[in-house]
Design a protein around this motif. Structure first.
Motif, PDB file in Angstrom:
ATOM      1  N   ASP A  24      49.638  49.456  31.208  1.00  0.00           N
ATOM      2  CA  ASP A  24      48.320  48.910  31.559  1.00  0.00           C
ATOM      3  C   ASP A  24      47.938  47.878  30.508  1.00  0.00           C
ATOM      4  O   ASP A  24      47.251  48.172  29.531  1.00  0.00           O
ATOM      5  CB  ASP A  24      47.295  50.044  31.615  1.00  0.00           C
ATOM      6  CG  ASP A  24      45.994  49.603  32.266  1.00  0.00           C
ATOM      7  OD1 ASP A  24      45.941  48.460  32.741  1.00  0.00           O
ATOM      8  OD2 ASP A  24      45.038  50.391  32.276  1.00  0.00           O
ATOM      9  N   LEU A  74      45.566  44.643  24.861  1.00  0.00           N
ATOM     10  CA  LEU A  74      44.962  43.373  25.236  1.00  0.00           C
ATOM     11  C   LEU A  74      45.610  42.277  24.427  1.00  0.00           C
ATOM     12  O   LEU A  74      45.711  42.368  23.216  1.00  0.00           O
ATOM     13  CB  LEU A  74      43.456  43.387  24.951  1.00  0.00           C
ATOM     14  CG  LEU A  74      42.706  42.077  25.176  1.00  0.00           C
ATOM     15  CD1 LEU A  74      42.740  41.716  26.657  1.00  0.00           C
ATOM     16  CD2 LEU A  74      41.266  42.192  24.697  1.00  0.00           C
ATOM     17  N   LEU A  90      46.544  43.881  29.714  1.00  0.00           N
ATOM     18  CA  LEU A  90      45.902  42.660  30.190  1.00  0.00           C
ATOM     19  C   LEU A  90      46.397  41.477  29.375  1.00  0.00           C
ATOM     20  O   LEU A  90      46.297  41.478  28.154  1.00  0.00           O
ATOM     21  CB  LEU A  90      44.376  42.755  30.071  1.00  0.00           C
ATOM     22  CG  LEU A  90      43.621  41.500  30.535  1.00  0.00           C
ATOM     23  CD1 LEU A  90      43.654  41.395  32.048  1.00  0.00           C
ATOM     24  CD2 LEU A  90      42.196  41.497  30.027  1.00  0.00           C
ATOM     25  N   LYS A  91      46.948  40.477  30.042  1.00  0.00           N
ATOM     26  CA  LYS A  91      47.398  39.255  29.386  1.00  0.00           C
ATOM     27  C   LYS A  91      46.507  38.099  29.843  1.00  0.00           C
ATOM     28  O   LYS A  91      46.115  38.026  31.011  1.00  0.00           O
ATOM     29  CB  LYS A  91      48.859  38.959  29.737  1.00  0.00           C
ATOM     30  CG  LYS A  91      49.838  40.039  29.324  1.00  0.00           C
ATOM     31  CD  LYS A  91      51.274  39.558  29.498  1.00  0.00           C
ATOM     32  CE  LYS A  91      51.592  39.231  30.943  1.00  0.00           C
ATOM     33  NZ  LYS A  91      53.006  38.782  31.119  1.00  0.00           N
ATOM     34  N   VAL A 101      36.747  41.411  30.319  1.00  0.00           N
ATOM     35  CA  VAL A 101      38.001  41.987  30.812  1.00  0.00           C
ATOM     36  C   VAL A 101      37.843  42.398  32.261  1.00  0.00           C
ATOM     37  O   VAL A 101      36.908  43.093  32.623  1.00  0.00           O
ATOM     38  CB  VAL A 101      38.408  43.207  29.964  1.00  0.00           C
ATOM     39  CG1 VAL A 101      39.642  43.857  30.547  1.00  0.00           C
ATOM     40  CG2 VAL A 101      38.669  42.771  28.528  1.00  0.00           C
ATOM     41  N   GLN A 147      38.854  33.978  32.785  1.00  0.00           N
ATOM     42  CA  GLN A 147      38.235  34.513  31.578  1.00  0.00           C
ATOM     43  C   GLN A 147      37.396  33.484  30.842  1.00  0.00           C
ATOM     44  O   GLN A 147      36.339  33.798  30.307  1.00  0.00           O
ATOM     45  CB  GLN A 147      39.312  35.055  30.641  1.00  0.00           C
ATOM     46  CG  GLN A 147      40.244  36.066  31.290  1.00  0.00           C
ATOM     47  CD  GLN A 147      39.542  37.339  31.708  1.00  0.00           C
ATOM     48  OE1 GLN A 147      38.916  37.997  30.902  1.00  0.00           O
ATOM     49  NE2 GLN A 147      39.632  37.676  32.977  1.00  0.00           N
ATOM     50  N   GLY A 181      48.048  41.326  34.851  1.00  0.00           N
ATOM     51  CA  GLY A 181      48.704  42.540  34.402  1.00  0.00           C
ATOM     52  C   GLY A 181      50.091  42.268  33.854  1.00  0.00           C
ATOM     53  O   GLY A 181      50.694  41.211  34.100  1.00  0.00           O
ATOM     54  N   GLY A 240      43.124  36.610  33.696  1.00  0.00           N
ATOM     55  CA  GLY A 240      43.565  37.909  33.197  1.00  0.00           C
ATOM     56  C   GLY A 240      44.530  38.546  34.175  1.00  0.00           C
ATOM     57  O   GLY A 240      44.166  38.836  35.323  1.00  0.00           O
ATOM     58  N   ALA A 274      39.971  44.260  35.373  1.00  0.00           N
ATOM     59  CA  ALA A 274      41.131  45.137  35.548  1.00  0.00           C
ATOM     60  C   ALA A 274      42.257  44.377  36.226  1.00  0.00           C
ATOM     61  O   ALA A 274      42.076  43.723  37.244  1.00  0.00           O
ATOM     62  CB  ALA A 274      40.736  46.335  36.386  1.00  0.00           C
ATOM     63  N   ALA A 275      43.434  44.463  35.644  1.00  0.00           N
ATOM     64  CA  ALA A 275      44.614  43.822  36.223  1.00  0.00           C
ATOM     65  C   ALA A 275      45.810  44.696  35.913  1.00  0.00           C
ATOM     66  O   ALA A 275      46.157  44.880  34.768  1.00  0.00           O
ATOM     67  CB  ALA A 275      44.804  42.425  35.646  1.00  0.00           C
ATOM     68  N   VAL A 327      42.939  37.388  40.788  1.00  0.00           N
ATOM     69  CA  VAL A 327      42.466  37.778  39.465  1.00  0.00           C
ATOM     70  C   VAL A 327      41.406  36.804  38.999  1.00  0.00           C
ATOM     71  O   VAL A 327      41.318  35.660  39.465  1.00  0.00           O
ATOM     72  CB  VAL A 327      43.631  37.835  38.450  1.00  0.00           C
ATOM     73  CG1 VAL A 327      44.613  38.924  38.828  1.00  0.00           C
ATOM     74  CG2 VAL A 327      44.329  36.488  38.337  1.00  0.00           C
TER      75      VAL A 327
END
Length: 338
Positions: free
Chosen positions: A305, A7, A307-308, A14, A256, A273, A271, A16-17, A253
Motif C-alpha cells: 500500500d 509515501l 502512494l507515489k 493524500v 496532488q 499506487g 497520486g 487512496a491509490a 486518480v
C-alpha cells in the motif's frame, strides 16, 4: 499479508491509490476493467460534475488569494543536491542584520487592478523563511566551506522600495570580527543570506499572475534571489471545492499539486499506487476552469500500500490565463509547488 503504508514525495493531500479490489467485475459494455476508454469516459463524467459545482465566491475575484507557496525563486538558482535540500527544508543563516522596521503599505498589482496591503518587516519575513538548522551529519563538516571574497562583506544602504542590506556605497565595511559568508560543502550546511531588499515577485493567484510585494534575499550559494512574500496577515485560503458524491471511478486518480504553468502547458503530479501502470494525464478544459487528474491501470494480486507522486504534463488548447486548475477527485483548486 501485512500491508505497509508508505509515501514517496511531499506530505500533500493524500488520495487512496492501491490495487484493484478483489472480485472486481468487468464493465457492462464488455470492455476490460481499467481500459483506456472506460477510464477516460469515467474521468469526463466526474470532471463535468466538478466543473459544474465550482462556486468560488467573491474573494476569488476581488481579494488576494495566492495559489502558490510564499517562498519564490526569482530565476534559476543553480541548485546542487545539497543546496536544493537546504532550500526545500528552509535551512538558512544570516550574515547581516535584517531590518526589523515595517515599511510603508504596498500594493499587489493584478491584471485587472491593484490592492493595497500592509507589509511585513524583513525580519518578520526572514523568521518565516528560516525553518531552523540542519541536523548534524556524521563525518561531514558544518563549518564554512570557503572564506568570503575580500571587500564583499555585508553593508546597509537605503533603497527606493525600502531598506536594503548588502553591498553598496552607503554601507560599512566588514570588520575583523564580522562573520564571513560561505558556500555549503555538505548537506549539513545552511544557505547563507548576505543581503535583502524590498521588491516584488510574480505569484499565481485566483486572479491570475500578480506582482506581489516581497523581501528579496541574496543567498551566497545560489544564482537567483529567494523571495519571501511580504504581505502581512494571513491571506484567504483557497476554497475547498465541491467533490462529487461517491468514490472516484476505478482507474481515475487525483492530482496532488501543480508543478509548472507555462502558457498552455501544465505539469502536475498524480497520486498512484505501487502496482499501477499506464499512467496517463487526463484533462477537461472549459472556458472558466480546467479539471485535471490521471488515468491508471490497476495492478492485480497482493500489493504494498504505497502512494507515489508521479509527474505528468499536458498542453491545453489555449493558455491557462486566470482559470483555476481543479482536482478531479476533491474538486479543490491546485496550488503551484515548483
Amino acid at each position: 499479508m501485512r500491508r505497509v503504508l508508505a509515501l514517496l514525495g511531499l506530505p500533500l493531500l493524500v488520495v487512496a491509490a492501491g490495487c484493484a479490489p478483489a472480485g472486481s467485475e468487468p464493465p457492462a459494455d464488455g470492455s476490460p476493467a481499467g481500459s483506456a476508454d472506460q477510464r477516460f469516459a469515467a474521468f469526463g463524467q466526474r470532471a463535468a460534475e466538478v466543473a459544474g459545482a465550482w462556486r468560488p465566491g467573491a474573494a476569488w475575484t476581488d481579494g488576494y488569494l495566492p495559489l502558490q507557496e510564499p517562498t519564490v525563486l526569482l530565476g534559476d538558482p543553480g541548485f546542487t543536491a545539497d543546496t536544493e535540500q537546504a532550500f526545500r527544508n528552509g535551512w538558512y543563516r544570516e550574515q547581516i542584520e535584517v531590518p526589523a522596521a515595517r515599511p510603508a503599505d504596498g500594493s499587489i498589482r493584478f491584471s485587472d487592478g491593484t490592492l493595497a496591503v500592509k507589509l511585513l518587516s524583513a525580519a518578520e519575513a526572514y523568521r518565516q523563511l528560516d525553518q531552523g538548522d540542519p541536523p548534524p551529519c556524521e563525518g561531514r563538516p558544518r563549518g564554512p566551506g570557503r572564506p568570503a571574497k575580500p571587500g564583499s562583506g555585508p553593508v546597509v544602504e537605503p533603497g527606493p522600495g525600502g531598506p536594503t542590506v548588502g553591498e553598496g556605497p552607503y554601507g560599512h565595511s566588514v570588520g575583523p570580527n564580522d562573520p564571513v559568508s560561505s558556500a555549503p560543502s555538505s548537506a549539513c550546511v545552511p544557505l547563507t543570506v548576505t543581503a535583502v531588499t524590498l521588491g516584488t515577485a510574480p505569484v499565481r493567484t485566483s486572479r491570475g499572475e500578480a506582482q506581489v510585494p516581497a523581501w528579496l534575499f541574496t543567498v551566497d550559494e545560489l544564482t537567483a534571489k529567494v523571495a519571501r512574500l511580504a504581505v502581512a496577515g494571513t491571506p484567504a485560503a483557497p476554497p475547498e471545492g465541491v467533490a462529487p458524491t461517491g468514490r472516484a471511478p476505478d482507474g481515475v486518480v487525483g492530482a496532488q499539486d501543480l508543478r509548472a504553468v507555462d502558457g498552455a502547458k501544465l505539469s502536475w503530479r498524480v497520486g498512484v499506487g505501487a502496482c499501477d501502470t499506464g499512467i496517463t494525464p487526463l484533462v477537461q478544459e472549459r472556458d472558466d476552469v480546467v479539471v485535471v487528474g490521471g488515468g491508471v491501470v490497476r495492478g492485480t494480486g497482493m500489493c504494498v500500500d504505497l502512494l507515489k507522486l508521479e509527474p505528468v504534463t499536458a498542453t491545453l488548447k489555449a493558455p491557462l490565463g486566470n482559470r483555476p486548475v481543479l482536482d478531479v477527485v476533491t474538486g479543490a483548486p491546485l496550488v503551484l509547488r515548483p
